[in-house]
Design a protein around this motif. Structure first.
Motif, PDB file in Angstrom:
ATOM      1  N   TRP A 234       0.806  -1.219   0.000  1.00 57.89           N
ATOM      2  CA  TRP A 234       0.000   0.000   0.000  1.00 57.89           C
ATOM      3  C   TRP A 234       0.839   1.270   0.000  1.00 57.89           C
TER       4      TRP A 234
ATOM      5  N   LEU B 290      -3.489  -1.604   6.254  1.00 62.11           N
ATOM      6  CA  LEU B 290      -4.219  -1.873   5.011  1.00 62.11           C
ATOM      7  C   LEU B 290      -3.879  -3.255   4.466  1.00 62.11           C
TER       8      LEU B 290
ATOM      9  N   CYS C 240      -6.784  -5.903   3.917  1.00 66.39           N
ATOM     10  CA  CYS C 240      -7.165  -6.068   2.512  1.00 66.39           C
ATOM     11  C   CYS C 240      -6.349  -7.113   1.758  1.00 66.39           C
TER      12      CYS C 240
ATOM     13  N   CYS D  71     -11.745  -4.376   5.270  1.00 71.06           N
ATOM     14  CA  CYS D  71     -10.912  -3.633   4.316  1.00 71.06           C
ATOM     15  C   CYS D  71     -11.535  -2.273   4.014  1.00 71.06           C
TER      16      CYS D  71
ATOM     17  N   GLU E  77     -10.973   0.048   6.939  1.00 68.25           N
ATOM     18  CA  GLU E  77      -9.610   0.570   7.048  1.00 68.25           C
ATOM     19  C   GLU E  77      -9.346   1.631   5.995  1.00 68.25           C
ATOM     20  N   LEU E  78      -9.774   1.381   4.772  1.00 69.74           N
ATOM     21  CA  LEU E  78      -9.614   2.370   3.703  1.00 69.74           C
ATOM     22  C   LEU E  78     -10.356   3.654   4.058  1.00 69.74           C
TER      23      LEU E  78
ATOM     24  N   THR F  47      -5.287   5.267  11.010  1.00 69.99           N
ATOM     25  CA  THR F  47      -5.779   3.897  10.933  1.00 69.99           C
ATOM     26  C   THR F  47      -6.896   3.699  11.953  1.00 69.99           C
TER      27      THR F  47
END
Length: 432
Positions: free
Chosen positions: A114, A129, A133, A153, A156-157, A166
């Protein structure tokens, strides 16, 4: 890219602007009018403005418009609007991000790394991430963030994008110039890597349709949480843009949302893609977006340090509207090469608002530096309007102009200073 980038060079304006008794009084340059002898009617703005703002804006149109007076060969006066929460209520970048997450359109980065999506992403954010993810899709494939299995996921995004942290609270970005880029804003176009401009416009159009159809106050499910689910155009701003265009102004949009997204939304107020300046990706030879961004001024493509944000907006406007190239685009230009009118709602708009030579409209969202300068109104060219939909209540305490209202390039806070370096005193919120 999504649109030609050839700048429109303007001819020099003919006269300086003076202010008296808080109103525009000087003879002003204007766009080419109709043929000599042809009937010319100056557009009249509709009601719905705070205080004398409608009159001040009408005076701008009357004095700079093509009807007053006719002189052949004059350049069009330029007007520049920010987009999110200036022309519309809520944020079209947010609306697009939520749509991407709900519809699984963000791709797993190369190698599952990422940090390749932003040079400012912290190791902690990249690790969070990857954990949330990484198992969901192979590199380059879309992540299933709209499914129950992809909810962590998506969360978190959304946390990194929306809070710059985060889910565990670790800082998500580090090491950026606070006057030229906001890495969370820049991250949205970077997350569209692997798609073409046409595809991103399609995503934005779908998000637009949903957000305009949703009732005011609607929420939408994104991952395991809810987010704002509606957007509305401000009728007053749509009318102002239409009036300026009819009067011969050259109207532009400058936004810190992605270029193709703003292109789609700007059509709703009659501003075409070639008059939109958003955050712009670099592209592959095949036309797909990369995770890198186009630069401006002295910043090269792919450096990812200069977007349409504070001083970056100045650079992009100077470059795209007035044809200023190289490092000079980062500097304040002579009055003849600046917009006569600007409108914004946030500290992100400070530089291009200050560059406007005749009038500056501020939509009050309680942003410190912006409201310090607008209420100080040291040159008489600032006007303030409450938000047209769901205006904010009066700020209970004064704006900290004399102490921490300004954020410097390294992120440190300090006093807001006028052009002569004197400190702006704390200001009371009075337009709400």
């Amino acid at each position: 890219m999504t649109r030609p980038t050839t700048a429109r060079r303007l001819q020099a304006v003919a006269a300086a602007v003076a202010m008296a008794a808080g109103t525009l009084v000087a003879a002003a340059p204007a766009a080419q009018a109709a043929r000599p002898g042809a009937h010319c009617t100056t557009p009249k703005l509709a009601a719905g403005w705070y205080g004398d703002n409608q009159a001040r804006l009408q005076q701008l149109i009357d004095q700079y418009g093509s009807c007053n007076p006719y002189r052949p060969g004059r350049a069009k006066p330029v007007a520049v609007f920010d987009w999110d929460n200036t022309v519309v209520k809520n944020d079209v970048g947010d609306a697009t991000m939520f749509w991407l997450l709900r519809n699984g359109k963000i791709r797993q980065p190369a190698g599952g790394d990422w940090s390749t999506t932003s040079r400012h992403l912290t190791p902690a954010a990249a690790a969070a991430l990857a954990t949330a993810c990484g198992p969901l899709a192979r590199p380059g494939a879309p992540l299933p963030t709209g499914t129950p299995g992809g909810a962590a996921c998506a969360d978190e995004l959304n946390a990194v994008y929306g809070t710059a942290a985060t889910r565990s609270g670790a800082a998500a970005f580090a090491g950026w110039d606070h006057r030229t880029i906001e890495p969370a804003y820049a991250w949205l176009p970077q997350l569209t890597q692997g798609w073409t401009a046409a595809q991103v416009r399609g995503f934005a159009a779908a998000a637009r349709a949903e957000n305009l159809a949703a009732p005011v106050g609607a929420k939408q499910q994104v991952g395991t949480s809810t987010a704002t689910g509606w957007v509305r155009y401000y009728d007053q701003q749509r009318d102002l843009i239409k009036g300026l265009q009819k009067a011969g102004f050259d109207v532009w949009i400058s936004s810190a949302s992605p270029q193709p997204v703003v292109e789609v939304w700007a059509q709703g107020v009659g501003v075409q893609a070639d008059h939109v300046i958003g955050i712009r990706n670099t592209t592959t030879r095949g036309g797909t977006f990369t995770a890198h961004l186009q630069g401006c001024g002295s910043v090269k493509d792919g450096a990812d340090t200069m977007i349409t944000y504070i001083d970056g907006k100045r650079c992009w406007i100077n470059q795209e509207v007035f044809g200023v190239r190289g490092a000079a685009a980062e500097k304040v230009q002579p009055a003849a090469r600046r917009q006569v009118f600007a409108a914004g709602d946030s500290d992100t708009d400070i530089s291009f608002l200050r560059d406007a030579t005749a009038l500056r409209l501020v939509v009050n969202r309680n942003k410190n530096e912006l409201m310090c300068r607008a209420y100080d109104n040291s040159d008489g060219k600032w006007i303030v309007n409450p938000m047209f939909i769901e205006p904010k209540k009066q700020k209970t305490g004064p704006y900290p102009c004399s102490t921490t209202g300004y954020v410097d390039h390294d992120g440190t806070a300090g006093p807001v200073r006028r052009g002569d370096t004197s400190v702006v005193p704390d200001q009371t919120d009075s337009v709400f």
